[in-house]
Design an enzyme around this catalytic site. Structure first.
Site, mmCIF file in Angstrom:
data_model
loop_
_atom_site.group_PDB
_atom_site.id
_atom_site.type_symbol
_atom_site.label_atom_id
_atom_site.label_comp_id
_atom_site.label_asym_id
_atom_site.label_seq_id
_atom_site.Cartn_x
_atom_site.Cartn_y
_atom_site.Cartn_z
ATOM 1 N N THR A 7 51.087 43.999 33.458
ATOM 2 C CA THR A 7 51.450 42.837 34.637
ATOM 3 C C THR A 7 51.130 41.568 34.077
ATOM 4 O O THR A 7 49.911 41.490 33.093
ATOM 5 C CB THR A 7 50.617 43.100 35.900
ATOM 6 O OG1 THR A 7 50.532 42.034 36.754
ATOM 7 C CG2 THR A 7 49.013 43.217 35.846
ATOM 8 N N LYS A 10 47.629 37.383 37.360
ATOM 9 C CA LYS A 10 45.960 37.361 37.103
ATOM 10 C C LYS A 10 45.327 38.183 38.405
ATOM 11 O O LYS A 10 44.048 38.480 38.103
ATOM 12 C CB LYS A 10 45.414 35.895 36.777
ATOM 13 C CG LYS A 10 45.922 35.763 35.351
ATOM 14 C CD LYS A 10 45.514 34.447 34.779
ATOM 15 C CE LYS A 10 46.048 33.983 33.302
ATOM 16 N NZ LYS A 10 45.275 32.807 32.822
ATOM 17 N N ASP A 69 53.423 48.185 41.210
ATOM 18 C CA ASP A 69 54.319 47.489 41.969
ATOM 19 C C ASP A 69 54.100 47.394 43.533
ATOM 20 O O ASP A 69 53.551 48.571 44.088
ATOM 21 C CB ASP A 69 55.900 47.999 41.808
ATOM 22 C CG ASP A 69 56.863 46.851 42.026
ATOM 23 O OD1 ASP A 69 56.682 45.621 41.504
ATOM 24 O OD2 ASP A 69 57.893 47.078 42.766
ATOM 25 N N PHE A 152 44.815 36.940 47.529
ATOM 26 C CA PHE A 152 46.157 36.105 47.030
ATOM 27 C C PHE A 152 47.255 36.570 47.888
ATOM 28 O O PHE A 152 47.286 37.508 48.717
ATOM 29 C CB PHE A 152 46.315 36.516 45.606
ATOM 30 C CG PHE A 152 46.769 37.868 45.169
ATOM 31 C CD1 PHE A 152 45.512 38.963 45.215
ATOM 32 C CD2 PHE A 152 47.884 38.078 44.718
ATOM 33 C CE1 PHE A 152 46.105 40.089 44.936
ATOM 34 C CE2 PHE A 152 48.459 39.798 44.718
ATOM 35 C CZ PHE A 152 47.468 40.409 44.397
ATOM 36 N N GLY A 153 48.537 36.201 47.279
ATOM 37 C CA GLY A 153 49.753 36.488 47.765
ATOM 38 C C GLY A 153 49.877 36.306 49.389
ATOM 39 O O GLY A 153 49.454 35.203 49.865
ATOM 40 N N TYR A 154 50.189 37.311 50.174
ATOM 41 C CA TYR A 154 50.402 37.465 51.518
ATOM 42 C C TYR A 154 48.992 37.559 52.241
ATOM 43 O O TYR A 154 48.887 37.686 53.479
ATOM 44 C CB TYR A 154 51.197 38.355 52.165
ATOM 45 C CG TYR A 154 52.721 38.044 51.531
ATOM 46 C CD1 TYR A 154 53.563 37.576 52.409
ATOM 47 C CD2 TYR A 154 53.008 38.689 50.259
ATOM 48 C CE1 TYR A 154 54.974 37.205 51.866
ATOM 49 C CE2 TYR A 154 54.390 38.348 49.871
ATOM 50 C CZ TYR A 154 55.364 37.746 50.456
ATOM 51 O OH TYR A 154 56.587 37.655 50.131
ATOM 52 N N ASP A 155 47.886 37.678 51.567
ATOM 53 C CA ASP A 155 46.328 37.999 52.074
ATOM 54 C C ASP A 155 46.165 37.149 53.571
ATOM 55 O O ASP A 155 45.665 37.755 54.093
ATOM 56 C CB ASP A 155 45.259 38.251 51.255
ATOM 57 C CG ASP A 155 45.217 39.211 50.267
ATOM 58 O OD1 ASP A 155 46.102 40.300 50.681
ATOM 59 O OD2 ASP A 155 44.810 39.282 49.203
ATOM 60 N N LYS A 175 37.755 44.067 50.362
ATOM 61 C CA LYS A 175 39.420 44.357 50.311
ATOM 62 C C LYS A 175 39.591 45.533 49.499
ATOM 63 O O LYS A 175 40.361 46.328 49.900
ATOM 64 C CB LYS A 175 40.135 43.099 49.818
ATOM 65 C CG LYS A 175 41.686 43.339 49.710
ATOM 66 C CD LYS A 175 42.276 42.175 48.903
ATOM 67 C CE LYS A 175 43.776 42.444 48.753
ATOM 68 N NZ LYS A 175 44.617 41.821 47.820
ATOM 69 N N HIS A 180 45.841 48.871 50.059
ATOM 70 C CA HIS A 180 46.880 49.346 49.353
ATOM 71 C C HIS A 180 46.641 49.760 47.837
ATOM 72 O O HIS A 180 46.738 50.831 47.472
ATOM 73 C CB HIS A 180 48.266 48.836 49.670
ATOM 74 C CG HIS A 180 48.021 47.083 49.351
ATOM 75 N ND1 HIS A 180 47.173 46.339 50.117
ATOM 76 C CD2 HIS A 180 48.457 46.403 48.444
ATOM 77 C CE1 HIS A 180 47.234 45.288 49.511
ATOM 78 N NE2 HIS A 180 47.904 45.101 48.596
#
Ligand code: ITT
Length: 199
Positions: A7, A10, A69, A152-155, A175, A180
Protein backbone atom coordinates in the site's frame (compact mmCIF):
# COMPACT_ATOMS: atom_id res chain seq x y z
CA UNK A 1 10.45 -13.50 7.80
CA UNK A 2 9.97 -10.21 5.99
CA UNK A 3 6.53 -8.96 4.94
CA UNK A 4 6.09 -5.96 2.69
CA UNK A 5 2.92 -3.87 3.03
CA UNK A 6 1.37 -3.51 -0.45
CA UNK A 7 0.00 0.00 0.00
CA UNK A 8 1.01 3.63 -0.45
CA UNK A 9 -1.54 4.78 2.15
CA UNK A 10 0.47 6.01 5.18
CA UNK A 11 -2.62 5.99 7.42
CA UNK A 12 -3.18 2.30 6.77
CA UNK A 13 0.53 1.60 7.30
CA UNK A 14 0.39 3.27 10.73
CA UNK A 15 -2.57 1.12 11.81
CA UNK A 16 -1.21 -2.13 10.34
CA UNK A 17 2.28 -1.67 11.84
CA UNK A 18 0.74 -0.96 15.27
CA UNK A 19 -1.17 -4.25 15.08
CA UNK A 20 1.73 -6.42 13.90
CA UNK A 21 4.36 -5.26 16.42
CA UNK A 22 4.21 -8.44 18.53
CA UNK A 23 4.99 -10.81 15.63
CA UNK A 24 8.55 -11.99 14.87
CA UNK A 25 8.41 -10.53 11.35
CA UNK A 26 10.20 -7.58 9.79
CA UNK A 27 7.73 -5.14 8.21
CA UNK A 28 8.83 -3.42 5.00
CA UNK A 29 7.01 -0.61 3.19
CA UNK A 30 7.26 1.42 0.00
CA UNK A 31 9.91 3.47 1.81
CA UNK A 32 12.18 0.41 1.51
CA UNK A 33 11.15 0.01 -2.16
CA UNK A 34 10.84 3.58 -3.47
CA UNK A 35 9.90 2.44 -6.99
CA UNK A 36 7.16 0.12 -5.75
CA UNK A 37 4.25 0.39 -8.23
CA UNK A 38 0.80 1.69 -7.34
CA UNK A 39 -1.41 -1.22 -8.42
CA UNK A 40 -4.56 -0.49 -10.48
CA UNK A 41 -7.64 -1.62 -8.56
CA UNK A 42 -9.56 -3.13 -11.46
CA UNK A 43 -11.33 -5.86 -9.45
CA UNK A 44 -15.08 -5.93 -8.84
CA UNK A 45 -14.75 -6.88 -5.16
CA UNK A 46 -12.56 -5.97 -2.19
CA UNK A 47 -11.15 -9.50 -2.23
CA UNK A 48 -10.16 -9.28 -5.92
CA UNK A 49 -8.49 -5.91 -5.37
CA UNK A 50 -6.63 -7.05 -2.25
CA UNK A 51 -5.28 -10.08 -4.13
CA UNK A 52 -4.33 -7.95 -7.17
CA UNK A 53 -2.26 -5.73 -4.84
CA UNK A 54 -0.61 -8.49 -2.79
CA UNK A 55 0.24 -10.54 -5.90
CA UNK A 56 1.73 -7.55 -7.74
CA UNK A 57 3.91 -6.50 -4.80
CA UNK A 58 5.01 -10.08 -4.12
CA UNK A 59 6.10 -10.32 -7.77
CA UNK A 60 7.86 -6.94 -7.57
CA UNK A 61 9.76 -7.58 -4.31
CA UNK A 62 10.01 -11.40 -4.16
CA UNK A 63 8.86 -11.10 -0.52
CA UNK A 64 5.64 -12.07 1.22
CA UNK A 65 3.23 -9.16 0.61
CA UNK A 66 0.23 -8.05 2.67
CA UNK A 67 -2.48 -5.90 1.05
CA UNK A 68 -5.58 -4.29 2.53
CA UNK A 69 -8.63 -3.33 0.50
CA UNK A 70 -11.31 -1.49 2.41
CA UNK A 71 -14.73 -0.15 1.54
CA UNK A 72 -17.49 1.73 3.31
CA UNK A 73 -20.86 0.12 2.50
CA UNK A 74 -23.77 2.46 3.20
CA UNK A 75 -27.21 0.83 3.48
CA UNK A 76 -29.19 3.80 2.10
CA UNK A 77 -26.88 3.85 -0.96
CA UNK A 78 -27.29 0.14 -1.73
CA UNK A 79 -23.80 -0.66 -0.41
CA UNK A 80 -21.99 2.20 -2.18
CA UNK A 81 -19.31 3.56 -2.23
CA UNK A 82 -17.89 0.07 -1.47
CA UNK A 83 -14.91 -0.72 -3.71
CA UNK A 84 -15.04 2.90 -4.94
CA UNK A 85 -14.56 4.40 -1.45
CA UNK A 86 -11.15 5.95 -2.19
CA UNK A 87 -12.40 7.86 -5.28
CA UNK A 88 -16.04 8.45 -4.26
CA UNK A 89 -15.89 12.23 -4.81
CA UNK A 90 -13.91 11.86 -8.07
CA UNK A 91 -10.32 11.34 -9.21
CA UNK A 92 -7.72 12.91 -6.92
CA UNK A 93 -10.29 13.71 -4.21
CA UNK A 94 -9.33 14.18 -0.54
CA UNK A 95 -10.70 12.39 2.51
CA UNK A 96 -12.62 15.57 3.29
CA UNK A 97 -14.20 15.69 -0.19
CA UNK A 98 -15.41 12.10 0.30
CA UNK A 99 -16.90 12.80 3.75
CA UNK A 100 -18.63 15.95 2.45
CA UNK A 101 -20.08 14.11 -0.55
CA UNK A 102 -21.40 11.33 1.69
CA UNK A 103 -23.01 13.81 4.12
CA UNK A 104 -24.60 15.63 1.19
CA UNK A 105 -25.97 12.39 -0.33
CA UNK A 106 -27.50 11.43 3.02
CA UNK A 107 -28.75 14.85 4.06
CA UNK A 108 -32.43 13.83 3.82
CA UNK A 109 -31.96 10.33 5.23
CA UNK A 110 -33.27 9.70 8.76
CA UNK A 111 -30.99 8.30 11.48
CA UNK A 112 -32.75 4.89 11.35
CA UNK A 113 -31.66 4.50 7.73
CA UNK A 114 -28.05 5.68 8.13
CA UNK A 115 -26.56 2.25 8.87
CA UNK A 116 -23.19 1.43 7.28
CA UNK A 117 -20.37 -1.07 7.52
CA UNK A 118 -16.64 -0.80 6.99
CA UNK A 119 -15.33 -3.97 5.41
CA UNK A 120 -11.64 -4.87 5.02
CA UNK A 121 -10.17 -7.78 3.13
CA UNK A 122 -6.51 -8.53 3.83
CA UNK A 123 -4.67 -10.65 1.27
CA UNK A 124 -1.26 -12.16 1.93
CA UNK A 125 0.76 -13.54 -0.96
CA UNK A 126 3.52 -15.65 0.54
CA UNK A 127 6.99 -15.48 -0.98
CA UNK A 128 6.29 -18.76 -2.83
CA UNK A 129 3.27 -17.11 -4.53
CA UNK A 130 0.28 -18.76 -2.80
CA UNK A 131 -2.42 -16.45 -1.37
CA UNK A 132 -4.61 -16.38 1.75
CA UNK A 133 -7.26 -13.84 2.76
CA UNK A 134 -8.99 -12.62 5.93
CA UNK A 135 -12.00 -10.31 6.37
CA UNK A 136 -13.12 -7.90 9.09
CA UNK A 137 -16.34 -5.89 9.40
CA UNK A 138 -17.36 -3.01 11.69
CA UNK A 139 -20.99 -1.86 11.84
CA UNK A 140 -21.88 1.76 12.49
CA UNK A 141 -24.03 4.75 11.60
CA UNK A 142 -23.21 7.69 9.34
CA UNK A 143 -23.38 10.92 11.36
CA UNK A 144 -24.95 14.13 10.08
CA UNK A 145 -21.72 16.14 10.57
CA UNK A 146 -18.00 15.41 10.99
CA UNK A 147 -16.92 14.60 14.54
CA UNK A 148 -13.33 14.07 15.72
CA UNK A 149 -9.89 14.55 14.17
CA UNK A 150 -8.10 11.20 14.70
CA UNK A 151 -7.93 8.35 12.21
CA UNK A 152 -8.43 9.02 8.52
CA UNK A 153 -10.78 8.65 5.56
CA UNK A 154 -14.42 8.37 6.60
CA UNK A 155 -13.64 8.05 10.34
CA UNK A 156 -15.14 11.49 11.26
CA UNK A 157 -18.55 10.44 9.86
CA UNK A 158 -18.56 6.83 11.13
CA UNK A 159 -20.28 6.59 14.52
CA UNK A 160 -19.54 3.35 16.34
CA UNK A 161 -22.48 2.68 18.76
CA UNK A 162 -20.68 0.39 21.28
CA UNK A 163 -18.14 3.17 21.97
CA UNK A 164 -20.67 6.03 21.77
CA UNK A 165 -18.37 8.02 19.46
CA UNK A 166 -16.98 8.16 15.93
CA UNK A 167 -13.83 6.33 14.91
CA UNK A 168 -12.22 9.79 14.60
CA UNK A 169 -12.88 10.38 18.30
CA UNK A 170 -11.02 7.19 19.29
CA UNK A 171 -7.31 6.67 19.88
CA UNK A 172 -5.40 4.43 17.47
CA UNK A 173 -5.47 1.59 20.02
CA UNK A 174 -9.20 1.98 20.68
CA UNK A 175 -10.01 1.94 16.97
CA UNK A 176 -7.69 -0.98 16.22
CA UNK A 177 -9.37 -3.16 18.88
CA UNK A 178 -12.78 -3.01 17.19
CA UNK A 179 -12.28 -1.83 13.62
CA UNK A 180 -12.74 -3.70 10.34
CA UNK A 181 -8.95 -3.56 9.81
CA UNK A 182 -8.20 -4.61 13.39
CA UNK A 183 -10.49 -7.64 13.11
CA UNK A 184 -9.15 -8.64 9.68
CA UNK A 185 -5.57 -8.33 10.96
CA UNK A 186 -6.35 -10.47 14.01
CA UNK A 187 -7.23 -13.28 11.58
CA UNK A 188 -4.27 -12.44 9.32
CA UNK A 189 -1.94 -12.72 12.33
CA UNK A 190 -3.12 -16.29 12.87
CA UNK A 191 -2.36 -17.02 9.19
CA UNK A 192 1.13 -15.54 9.67
CA UNK A 193 1.76 -17.55 12.87
CA UNK A 194 0.69 -20.79 11.14
CA UNK A 195 2.86 -19.98 8.14
CA UNK A 196 5.87 -19.30 10.40
CA UNK A 197 5.43 -22.72 12.04
CA UNK A 198 5.41 -24.43 8.65
CA UNK A 199 8.52 -22.87 7.10
P1 ITT B 1 -4.03 1.38 -1.09
O1 ITT B 1 -4.89 0.86 -2.21
O2 ITT B 1 -2.67 1.87 -1.54
O3 ITT B 1 -3.91 0.41 0.04
P2 ITT B 1 -6.19 3.30 -0.75
O4 ITT B 1 -6.34 4.54 0.07
O5 ITT B 1 -6.44 3.41 -2.24
O6 ITT B 1 -4.74 2.68 -0.46
P3 ITT B 1 -8.45 1.49 -0.59
O7 ITT B 1 -8.47 1.22 -2.04
O8 ITT B 1 -8.62 0.33 0.33
O9 ITT B 1 -7.12 2.21 -0.11
O10 ITT B 1 -9.52 2.63 -0.35
C1 ITT B 1 -10.27 2.71 0.75
C2 ITT B 1 -10.64 4.14 1.09
O11 ITT B 1 -11.58 3.98 2.16
C3 ITT B 1 -9.48 4.97 1.65
O12 ITT B 1 -8.88 5.79 0.70
C4 ITT B 1 -10.18 5.79 2.73
O13 ITT B 1 -10.80 6.92 2.16
C5 ITT B 1 -11.25 4.84 3.21
N1 ITT B 1 -10.79 4.05 4.37
C6 ITT B 1 -10.04 2.91 4.38
N2 ITT B 1 -9.83 2.49 5.63
C7 ITT B 1 -10.47 3.37 6.43
C8 ITT B 1 -10.59 3.47 7.82
O14 ITT B 1 -10.03 2.61 8.66
N3 ITT B 1 -11.30 4.50 8.30
C9 ITT B 1 -11.87 5.39 7.48
N4 ITT B 1 -11.80 5.38 6.15
C10 ITT B 1 -11.08 4.36 5.62
Amino acid sequence: MQIVLATHNKDKIREIKNLLTDLPVEIKTFEDFPEMPDVDETGATLEENAILKSNAINEYTGLAALADDTGLEVDALGGQPGVYSARYAGPGCSYEDNCNKLLEELKNVSVERRGAAFRTVIAITWSEGDVETAEGIADGIITSSKQGVSGFGYDPVFYYPPAGKTFAEMTLDEKNKVSHRGLALLKAKELIKTHLKNI
